[in-house]
Each structure stands twice: as structure tokens, then as C-alpha cells.
Write a protein that holds these residues in place. Structure first.
Motif, PDB file in Angstrom:
ATOM      1  N   PHE A   1      -8.055  -0.765   1.127  1.00  0.00           N
ATOM      2  CA  PHE A   1      -9.404  -0.883   0.558  1.00  0.00           C
ATOM      3  C   PHE A   1      -9.750   0.365  -0.261  1.00  0.00           C
ATOM      4  O   PHE A   1      -9.756   1.471   0.254  1.00  0.00           O
ATOM      5  CB  PHE A   1     -10.429  -1.087   1.685  1.00  0.00           C
ATOM      6  CG  PHE A   1     -11.838  -1.262   1.173  1.00  0.00           C
ATOM      7  CD1 PHE A   1     -12.184  -2.362   0.415  1.00  0.00           C
ATOM      8  CD2 PHE A   1     -12.802  -0.302   1.432  1.00  0.00           C
ATOM      9  CE1 PHE A   1     -13.486  -2.518  -0.060  1.00  0.00           C
ATOM     10  CE2 PHE A   1     -14.095  -0.451   0.965  1.00  0.00           C
ATOM     11  CZ  PHE A   1     -14.433  -1.561   0.217  1.00  0.00           C
ATOM     12  N   GLU A   2      -9.992   0.114  -1.537  1.00  0.00           N
ATOM     13  CA  GLU A   2     -10.339   1.158  -2.497  1.00  0.00           C
ATOM     14  C   GLU A   2      -9.245   2.222  -2.610  1.00  0.00           C
ATOM     15  O   GLU A   2      -9.514   3.372  -2.922  1.00  0.00           O
ATOM     16  CB  GLU A   2     -11.686   1.801  -2.131  1.00  0.00           C
ATOM     17  CG  GLU A   2     -12.861   0.864  -2.240  1.00  0.00           C
ATOM     18  CD  GLU A   2     -13.014   0.279  -3.644  1.00  0.00           C
ATOM     19  OE1 GLU A   2     -12.732   1.015  -4.626  1.00  0.00           O
ATOM     20  OE2 GLU A   2     -13.388  -0.908  -3.771  1.00  0.00           O
ATOM     21  N   ARG A   3      -7.986   1.807  -2.326  1.00  0.00           N
ATOM     22  CA  ARG A   3      -6.841   2.707  -2.519  1.00  0.00           C
ATOM     23  C   ARG A   3      -5.831   2.074  -3.473  1.00  0.00           C
ATOM     24  O   ARG A   3      -5.325   2.732  -4.368  1.00  0.00           O
ATOM     25  CB  ARG A   3      -6.147   3.011  -1.174  1.00  0.00           C
ATOM     26  CG  ARG A   3      -6.937   3.874  -0.207  1.00  0.00           C
ATOM     27  CD  ARG A   3      -6.107   4.141   1.047  1.00  0.00           C
ATOM     28  NE  ARG A   3      -6.840   4.868   2.070  1.00  0.00           N
ATOM     29  CZ  ARG A   3      -6.916   6.199   2.143  1.00  0.00           C
ATOM     30  NH1 ARG A   3      -6.310   6.949   1.230  1.00  0.00           N
ATOM     31  NH2 ARG A   3      -7.596   6.791   3.115  1.00  0.00           N
TER      32      ARG A   3
ATOM     33  N   SER B   1       0.817  -1.223   0.000  1.00  0.00           N
ATOM     34  CA  SER B   1       0.000   0.000   0.000  1.00  0.00           C
ATOM     35  C   SER B   1       0.850   1.272   0.000  1.00  0.00           C
ATOM     36  O   SER B   1       0.296   2.385   0.076  1.00  0.00           O
ATOM     37  CB  SER B   1      -0.919  -0.002   1.234  1.00  0.00           C
ATOM     38  OG  SER B   1      -1.650  -1.206   1.338  1.00  0.00           O
ATOM     39  N   TRP B   2       2.163   1.136  -0.075  1.00  0.00           N
ATOM     40  CA  TRP B   2       3.051   2.287   0.141  1.00  0.00           C
ATOM     41  C   TRP B   2       2.794   3.430  -0.840  1.00  0.00           C
ATOM     42  O   TRP B   2       2.758   4.596  -0.442  1.00  0.00           O
ATOM     43  CB  TRP B   2       4.503   1.823   0.047  1.00  0.00           C
ATOM     44  CG  TRP B   2       5.490   2.891   0.376  1.00  0.00           C
ATOM     45  CD1 TRP B   2       6.229   3.624  -0.489  1.00  0.00           C
ATOM     46  CD2 TRP B   2       5.821   3.349   1.680  1.00  0.00           C
ATOM     47  NE1 TRP B   2       7.023   4.521   0.177  1.00  0.00           N
ATOM     48  CE2 TRP B   2       6.795   4.365   1.531  1.00  0.00           C
ATOM     49  CE3 TRP B   2       5.400   3.000   2.965  1.00  0.00           C
ATOM     50  CZ2 TRP B   2       7.341   5.047   2.616  1.00  0.00           C
ATOM     51  CZ3 TRP B   2       5.960   3.669   4.035  1.00  0.00           C
ATOM     52  CH2 TRP B   2       6.914   4.685   3.859  1.00  0.00           C
ATOM     53  N   ASN B   3       2.590   3.126  -2.074  1.00  0.00           N
ATOM     54  CA  ASN B   3       2.428   4.184  -3.084  1.00  0.00           C
ATOM     55  C   ASN B   3       1.016   4.735  -3.164  1.00  0.00           C
ATOM     56  O   ASN B   3       0.769   5.705  -3.888  1.00  0.00           O
ATOM     57  CB  ASN B   3       2.830   3.652  -4.459  1.00  0.00           C
ATOM     58  CG  ASN B   3       4.304   3.270  -4.524  1.00  0.00           C
ATOM     59  OD1 ASN B   3       5.136   3.934  -3.914  1.00  0.00           O
ATOM     60  ND2 ASN B   3       4.615   2.210  -5.245  1.00  0.00           N
ATOM     61  N   ASP B   4       0.084   4.139  -2.443  1.00  0.00           N
ATOM     62  CA  ASP B   4      -1.327   4.524  -2.599  1.00  0.00           C
ATOM     63  C   ASP B   4      -1.940   5.080  -1.321  1.00  0.00           C
ATOM     64  O   ASP B   4      -3.150   5.347  -1.270  1.00  0.00           O
ATOM     65  CB  ASP B   4      -2.137   3.300  -3.047  1.00  0.00           C
ATOM     66  CG  ASP B   4      -1.569   2.656  -4.288  1.00  0.00           C
ATOM     67  OD1 ASP B   4      -1.455   3.348  -5.306  1.00  0.00           O
ATOM     68  OD2 ASP B   4      -1.217   1.450  -4.217  1.00  0.00           O
ATOM     69  N   VAL B   5      -1.157   5.253  -0.259  1.00  0.00           N
ATOM     70  CA  VAL B   5      -1.708   5.702   1.012  1.00  0.00           C
ATOM     71  C   VAL B   5      -0.836   6.827   1.543  1.00  0.00           C
ATOM     72  O   VAL B   5       0.379   6.855   1.309  1.00  0.00           O
ATOM     73  CB  VAL B   5      -1.739   4.512   2.019  1.00  0.00           C
ATOM     74  CG1 VAL B   5      -0.330   4.091   2.411  1.00  0.00           C
ATOM     75  CG2 VAL B   5      -2.531   4.870   3.270  1.00  0.00           C
ATOM     76  N   PRO B   6      -1.428   7.797   2.231  1.00  0.00           N
ATOM     77  CA  PRO B   6      -0.627   8.871   2.828  1.00  0.00           C
ATOM     78  C   PRO B   6       0.424   8.289   3.781  1.00  0.00           C
ATOM     79  O   PRO B   6       0.161   7.339   4.518  1.00  0.00           O
ATOM     80  CB  PRO B   6      -1.661   9.728   3.569  1.00  0.00           C
ATOM     81  CG  PRO B   6      -2.947   9.458   2.868  1.00  0.00           C
ATOM     82  CD  PRO B   6      -2.885   8.029   2.427  1.00  0.00           C
ATOM     83  N   LEU B   7       1.602   8.892   3.774  1.00  0.00           N
ATOM     84  CA  LEU B   7       2.700   8.400   4.597  1.00  0.00           C
ATOM     85  C   LEU B   7       2.342   8.397   6.072  1.00  0.00           C
ATOM     86  O   LEU B   7       2.666   7.457   6.812  1.00  0.00           O
ATOM     87  CB  LEU B   7       3.948   9.261   4.359  1.00  0.00           C
ATOM     88  CG  LEU B   7       5.195   8.880   5.177  1.00  0.00           C
ATOM     89  CD1 LEU B   7       5.617   7.443   4.878  1.00  0.00           C
ATOM     90  CD2 LEU B   7       6.331   9.852   4.900  1.00  0.00           C
ATOM     91  N   TRP B   8       1.664   9.458   6.503  1.00  0.00           N
ATOM     92  CA  TRP B   8       1.317   9.544   7.932  1.00  0.00           C
ATOM     93  C   TRP B   8       0.391   8.408   8.359  1.00  0.00           C
ATOM     94  O   TRP B   8       0.472   7.897   9.478  1.00  0.00           O
ATOM     95  CB  TRP B   8       0.685  10.900   8.240  1.00  0.00           C
ATOM     96  CG  TRP B   8      -0.680  11.083   7.615  1.00  0.00           C
ATOM     97  CD1 TRP B   8      -0.955  11.645   6.410  1.00  0.00           C
ATOM     98  CD2 TRP B   8      -1.944  10.689   8.183  1.00  0.00           C
ATOM     99  NE1 TRP B   8      -2.305  11.636   6.154  1.00  0.00           N
ATOM    100  CE2 TRP B   8      -2.940  11.055   7.239  1.00  0.00           C
ATOM    101  CE3 TRP B   8      -2.332  10.082   9.379  1.00  0.00           C
ATOM    102  CZ2 TRP B   8      -4.298  10.819   7.454  1.00  0.00           C
ATOM    103  CZ3 TRP B   8      -3.682   9.844   9.598  1.00  0.00           C
ATOM    104  CH2 TRP B   8      -4.654  10.214   8.646  1.00  0.00           C
TER     105      TRP B   8
END
Length: 480
Positions: free
Chosen positions: A131-133, A63-70
């Protein structure tokens, strides 16, 4: 005589202790099973930590490229915190509660029950990462990972149903809440998975709870079987030990009885041959035949006394006994025996009475006097009564061969004779002091002995008032 005192006031021979194990109650079995279930739950906890350590980086990586880092950092932080707290929880359990009773262990688990809730919540929050990201393939893999995080621990946490319910409810409840939140944010029209997909976590939830209940029943039945097997093994081991002890007792009895009867029976045979060859010596030989016959009778009398005590057939009759009259009766019986052996026989009396069984206490003191005369070759025997702070005490002193320190306790065992004493004392059967010890325990008259080799011995009997009911109960306990 400054040898140490050996006391036999609460003496019980191991042959009196019942060998059949006490029946185990259902409550005891249930406590043991519950304790084993908790211990198994905690032993399996380490595998869950390893699983989390392996799966967490995979979920974050997908999920690293599709979710905010925080958001990814926050989820990892929560997972690490929960894992650290659970490791600490396991350490505390192993140090303080492992091995305690089931109630204490269950209280410990209940106190920290929120840890499983927190672990389930953190795994449920992972749905916010993918999910959905993420791409559909990554989402599919993450769903399998979360499904594994839910399924793999079931085998262990099913051992404690409240933990299972908390973990599963927290995980799937949080996951559904995150999915509903994402749907609200993105709208239902652009979903890569259709709305019916929401039913799959619910179905998975129900299946895991159902499987967990079945696993718990299977584990509980297994531990119950293990418990009863342990009880059965312990019972069989105890019965085997009892059988071995009984065989050893029988062999010792046969050997001792054969040894003790050999001399008087041989003497009878020799006297009979002598009488047949020289009938005119009948007046000289007849007393010898009578003495040899009496020795055999004494052996059988002692054996029968011991058997009656062991079988609980002795009925005690407690009454007020005049100690002066008791000692006079003993003097009349044993003074001729001592003087016939060339020994002095002295008596020191003090007035007093005691509640006891007159027949049994006379048997006790008579056996002590008989032993004193038997093992004294010069000097004398003293029968004395003294008033002490604890009550009236009767003492039997002798100037005989004495008893070595290492044999002081064993001389009260049946058929036991000190090896060094056999010479010149082969008419002893090793039963007199065994009877003394049993009657001492039943009547509550403690017996103590002090002895010094070559100087003599003193046996002391404290004549405290006996209670008939309690005395008979102690006699029954010794048998059962």
C-alpha cells in the motif's frame, strides 16, 4: 454330568425388544449438528494452507523492489510460523478430538481460537508491503490477492461463527491500521488511491460477515436435514428388520404349529375311521381319541400362554409360598405321568418359603418336569429343593437323552426343538422352555441348565424373593 452351565437369569428374547427407535431430542440433534460443523471446518482447513502457500510468494514478488528486505522477510517469517502452528493444530485435532462429542470439539476450537486471529493479523499486515509503496498496477493485484485471502476461507470458517468473526475482524482491522499508518507517513496529498478508498475494506468486511452468517445458516440447516434423514433411514431399517422378523416368526409359527398338530389330527382321523368300522371297540378307541384331542388342546394352551405373556396381559400376584407344599402339588400332578411311562419319580424336599407368584412358578417348574419326562425313556426324574448361599434352589434332574452344548441356549427360544430329538418326541411344541424363560425374567428367578448327551440334564431355578412392582415392570419391559 459335567457339561458347562448355561444361565438364563437375565434372558430376554429379541422378539420382546421394542423395534421402534427412541425419539431423538432436540439437544441430541443440536450436539450432532455442532459436531459436524466443527469437523467440516477442520476438513476444509487444508485448502486454506494451500491458498496461503500460493499467494504469499506472489505478494512478496510484486512488492520485492519497493519494500525493505527486512520487512518482506519478517512478513514471510510470520506467515510461515502461523501456517506451521495451524498445521500442527490440525494434526492434534485429527489425532485426539475428531469423532468426539460436539462439546469437546468446541472446547478445542475455543482453546486455539487465537490461531485464526493471528492468521488474520498476518494477512492484514501484508498492506505494509504494497500500500502506497508499489506501482498502482501491483497494488491493484495485491488488493485482489488479499481480497481472495479474505473471501476464499469464508465458505469453511463460516461453519463456526466465532472463528469467522475473529478472522475477519483481525484481517480487516489490521489492514485498516496499516493503511492509516502509511497515510500518516506519506501524507494524504500524495495518495494514489483517494481517502474514500478506505471505505472499501469496511464494506468488504461487512459483506463477508453477512455472507458468512447466511452460509452458516444454510450449512446448519443442511446438517439438520442430514441428521433427521439418518434417523429416518435408521428407523425405516429397524422397522424393516422388525417386519422381516415378524414374517419369519409367523412362518416359523405356522410351520411348527402345522407340524405339531399333524400327528394328533391324523390320529383323530384314524381313530374315527376305526370307530366307524368297528363300533364295538369304542371302549378301547375312546381313550385314544381323548389323548389325541388333549395333545391339540395342549398346543393351543401353550400358544395362548405365550401370547398373553407377549401382550403383557399376565398380571403377577406375589405372595408367600410354602416350597414343600409347592413340590407336593407338582409331585401329585407329574408322578402318575412318569410312572405311566415306566420312570422313577423322586422328590427331595427342604422346608422354606419364598415370595413369588405361585401360579407362574408352578407353571415354570411344571414345564421343566414335563420336558424331563418327555425326553427320558429309561431311568427317572428327580425334583429336589436345596438351600444354597444365594437362596432356595429347585432342581429338576433327568436321565434322558440330554442336550448338545451348542443347543443349550437356543432351547429357550419359542418353537425351537433340537433336530436330533424329533424322533420319538414329535408331540413337543417347542414352547414350554420359552415360557419358562419369560417367567424367569419377570419373576427374577434365574434359570440355569447343565446337560450331557446320553446322560441327562439338570435345570435349576433359584427362588429368590420377588417384588411385585418390579416383576410386573420387567414383564412390561419385555413386551415394550
Amino acid at each position: 454330568m459335567d457339561a458347562p452351565v448355561t444361565s438364563f437369569g437375565g434372558w430376554r428374547n429379541s422378539s420382546f425388544v421394542g423395534m421402534t427407535p427412541t425419539a431423538v431430542s432436540g439437544d441430541e440433534a443440536d450436539r450432532w449438528v455442532r459436531g459436524e460443523l466443527v469437523r467440516s471446518l477442520m476438513r476444509a482447513a487444508r485448502g486454506n494452507y494451500v491458498l496461503s502457500a500460493v499467494l504469499t510468494p506472489i505478494v512478496v514478488g510484486l512488492s520485492w523492489n519497493d519494500v525493505p528486505l527486512w520487512l518482506a522477510a519478517l512478513w514471510v517469517f510470520l506467515m510461515v510460523c502461523v501456517s506451521i502452528v495451524r498445521v500442527r493444530f490440525e494434526v492434534v485435532y485429527r489425532q485426539r478430538y475428531d469423532g468426539h462429542d460436539a462439546d469437546a470439539q468446541e472446547r478445542f476450537i475455543h482453546r486455539y481460537r487465537h490461531l485464526w486471529t493471528a492468521s488474520g493479523v498476518v494477512w492484514g499486515l501484508s498492506a505494509l508491503l504494497f500500500f502506497e509503496r508499489s506501482p498502482l498496477v501491483h497494488q491493484f493485484i495485491c488488493w485482489f490477492i488479499v481480497a481472495g485471502a479474505a473471501t476464499f476461507p469464508v465458505v469453511s470458517i463460516a461453519l463456526h461463527p466465532p472463528v469467522l468473526k475473529r478472522y475477519m475482524t483481525a484481517l480487516f482491522g489490521t489492514m485498516l491500521a496499516c493503511m492509516v499508518l502509511r497515510i500518516a507517513q506519506t501524507g494524504a496529498e500524495g495518495l494514489q488511491f483517494g481517502l474514500p478508498f478506505l471505505l472499501l475494506p469496511v464494506l468488504h468486511w461487512w459483506l463477508l460477515l453477512h455472507a458468512g452468517r447466511r452460509l452458516h445458516e444454510t450449512a446448519r440447516n443442511g446438517f439438520e436435514l442430514l441428521f433427521h434423514n439418518k434417523i429416518l433411514i435408521a428407523s425405516l431399517t429397524q422397522q424393516r428388520q422388525a417386519a422381516v422378523s415378524a414374517v419369519a416368526m409367523k412362518n416359523r409359527f405356522l410351520a411348527s404349529a402345522a407340524h405339531d398338530m399333524r400327528q394328533p389330527v391324523l390320529a383323530l382321523s384314524l381313530y374315527a375311521d376305526w370307530l366307524r368300522n368297528e363300533p364295538e371297540l369304542v371302549h378301547e378307541i375312546a381313550p385314544k381319541i381323548s389323548g389325541a384331542t388333549q395333545a391339540v388342546n395342549l398346543l393351543f394352551d401353550s400358544l395362548f400362554d405365550l401370547a398373553r405373556i407377549d401382550s403383557g396381559q399376565v398380571r403377577l400376584h406375589i405372595e408367600r409360598v410354602d416350597v414343600v407344599q409347592l413340590l407336593r402339588d407338582l409331585e401329585l400332578q407329574y408322578r402318575p405321568v412318569a410312572e405311566a411311562k415306566g420312570l422313577r419319580f423322586k422328590v427331595h424336599m427342604v422346608p422354606g418359603t419364598v415370595l413369588t407368584d405361585p401360579v407362574r412358578v408352578r407353571r415354570m417348574l411344571g414345564n421343566l418336569l414335563s420336558n424331563a419326562i418327555k425326553y427320558t425313556h429309561q431311568g427317572g426324574v428327580l425334583l429336589a429343593a436345596r438351600q444354597t448361599r444365594d437362596g432356595l434352589r429347585v432342581e429338576v434332574w433327568d436321565s434322558g437323552i440330554g442336550i448338545p452344548r451348542e443347543h443349550l441356549r437356543d432351547v429357550f427360544l419359542e418353537f425351537y426343538k433340537v433336530a436330533d430329538h424329533d424322533a420319538g418326541t414329535s408331540d413337543g411344541f417347542g414352547l414350554g422352555l420359552a415360557i419358562v424363560a419369560r417367567l424367569s425374567h419377570a419373576l427374577g428367578h434365574p434359570v440355569s441348565v447343565r446337560s450331557r448327551v446320553g446322560r441327562g440334564s439338570v435345570f435349576r431355578v433359584l427362588l429368590t424373593d420377588a417384588d411385585e412392582v418390579q416383576a410386573q415392570a420387567r414383564m412390561s419391559d419385555a413386551v415394550g
